[in-house]
Scaffold this motif. Structure first.
Motif, PDB file in Angstrom:
ATOM      1  N   ASP A 186      38.481  42.627  39.422  1.00  0.00           N
ATOM      2  CA  ASP A 186      37.728  41.741  38.523  1.00  0.00           C
ATOM      3  C   ASP A 186      38.296  41.739  37.103  1.00  0.00           C
ATOM      4  OD1 ASP A 186      36.089  40.994  40.579  1.00  0.00           O
ATOM      5  OD2 ASP A 186      34.491  42.417  40.065  1.00  0.00           O
ATOM      6  N   ASP A 187      38.840  42.866  36.655  1.00  0.00           N
ATOM      7  CA  ASP A 187      39.426  42.923  35.306  1.00  0.00           C
ATOM      8  C   ASP A 187      40.715  42.109  35.231  1.00  0.00           C
ATOM      9  OD1 ASP A 187      37.463  44.531  34.292  1.00  0.00           O
ATOM     10  OD2 ASP A 187      38.545  46.398  34.647  1.00  0.00           O
ATOM     11  N   GLY A 188      41.410  42.027  36.335  1.00  0.00           N
ATOM     12  CA  GLY A 188      42.658  41.269  36.372  1.00  0.00           C
ATOM     13  C   GLY A 188      43.876  42.169  36.407  1.00  0.00           C
ATOM     14  N   LEU A 238      44.543  46.263  47.487  1.00  0.00           N
ATOM     15  CA  LEU A 238      44.623  47.464  46.652  1.00  0.00           C
ATOM     16  C   LEU A 238      43.861  47.259  45.343  1.00  0.00           C
ATOM     17  CD1 LEU A 238      48.351  48.531  47.247  1.00  0.00           C
ATOM     18  CD2 LEU A 238      46.286  49.565  48.197  1.00  0.00           C
ATOM     19  N   ALA A 239      43.951  46.052  44.772  1.00  0.00           N
ATOM     20  CA  ALA A 239      43.212  45.770  43.533  1.00  0.00           C
ATOM     21  C   ALA A 239      41.713  45.947  43.751  1.00  0.00           C
ATOM     22  CB  ALA A 239      43.530  44.357  43.049  1.00  0.00           C
ATOM     23  N   ALA A 240      41.224  45.472  44.883  1.00  0.00           N
ATOM     24  CA  ALA A 240      39.795  45.623  45.179  1.00  0.00           C
ATOM     25  C   ALA A 240      39.450  47.092  45.398  1.00  0.00           C
ATOM     26  CB  ALA A 240      39.442  44.787  46.415  1.00  0.00           C
ATOM     27  N   GLU A 241      40.256  47.772  46.182  1.00  0.00           N
ATOM     28  CA  GLU A 241      39.958  49.169  46.519  1.00  0.00           C
ATOM     29  C   GLU A 241      40.093  50.082  45.300  1.00  0.00           C
ATOM     30  OE1 GLU A 241      41.384  48.918  51.198  1.00  0.00           O
ATOM     31  OE2 GLU A 241      42.471  50.216  49.817  1.00  0.00           O
ATOM     32  N   VAL A 254      50.759  55.013  48.429  1.00  0.00           N
ATOM     33  CA  VAL A 254      49.311  54.795  48.365  1.00  0.00           C
ATOM     34  C   VAL A 254      48.814  53.920  49.508  1.00  0.00           C
ATOM     35  CG1 VAL A 254      49.264  55.104  45.860  1.00  0.00           C
ATOM     36  CG2 VAL A 254      49.497  52.803  46.806  1.00  0.00           C
ATOM     37  N   TYR A 255      49.715  53.242  50.200  1.00  0.00           N
ATOM     38  CA  TYR A 255      49.292  52.354  51.292  1.00  0.00           C
ATOM     39  C   TYR A 255      50.471  52.123  52.223  1.00  0.00           C
ATOM     40  CZ  TYR A 255      47.805  48.243  53.858  1.00  0.00           C
ATOM     41  OH  TYR A 255      47.488  47.376  54.874  1.00  0.00           O
ATOM     42  N   GLU A 256      50.175  52.024  53.514  1.00  0.00           N
ATOM     43  CA  GLU A 256      51.209  51.682  54.491  1.00  0.00           C
ATOM     44  C   GLU A 256      50.568  50.951  55.651  1.00  0.00           C
ATOM     45  OE1 GLU A 256      53.349  55.004  56.189  1.00  0.00           O
ATOM     46  OE2 GLU A 256      54.966  53.663  56.861  1.00  0.00           O
TER      47      GLU A 256
END
Ligand code: AMP
Length: 121
Positions: free
Chosen positions: A79-81, A71-74, A19-21
């Motif tokens: 915000d949920d944690g 990744l949490a933001a994207e 999902v990310y690199e």
């Protein structure tokens, strides 16, 4: 250190749901998810355990947390944690000896994370 399955994922020798690199790290879905979102964020540099992190690796390890927050933001759960976990050694249940940050999200999680196998005081 000996070769792990994560080095093979980095080299694209075995498939993973990446999902990310970036230059320093890779993130992919855990093959055996323990939450609705369960990603593994790994450094491209193979470091076996937390115990093997050297002074020169401090920025690299911090980078893994920066990727987690990005990744949490994207992915919309900042915000949920969420929970980040890096296991170290036998008592933690570490099975792949290439450090990795578990990023778990998508539902409330219990704490503490002891299993039933813990010794009762
Ligand atoms: P740990 O127990 O902290 O060492 O975590 C290792 C994690 O790697 C486990 O959650 C496994 O499900 C995961 N895992 C092992 N092999 C793969 C793979 N080929 N692709 C994705 N995740 C994997």
């Amino acid at each position: 250190m000996s070769e792990t399955i994560f080095s093979k994922i980095i080299r694209r020798e075995i498939p993973a749901d990446i999902v990310y690199e970036d230059d320093l790290s890779l993130a992919f879905n855990d093959i055996n998810p323990q939450a609705p979102v369960h990603l593994l964020i790994i450094p491209k540099k193979p470091i076996a355990t937390i115990n093997d992190i050297q002074e020169d690796d401090r920025e690299l390890v911090g980078h893994l947390y920066w990727v987690a927050a990005k990744l949490a933001a994207e992915m919309g759960f900042a915000d949920d944690g969420y929970r980040t976990v890096m296991n170290c050694g036998e008592n933690s249940g570490q099975t792949v000896f290439h450090i990795h940050l578990h990023l778990l999200a998508g539902q409330p999680m219990g704490w503490p994370p002891y299993s039933d196998k813990r010794k009762q005081a």
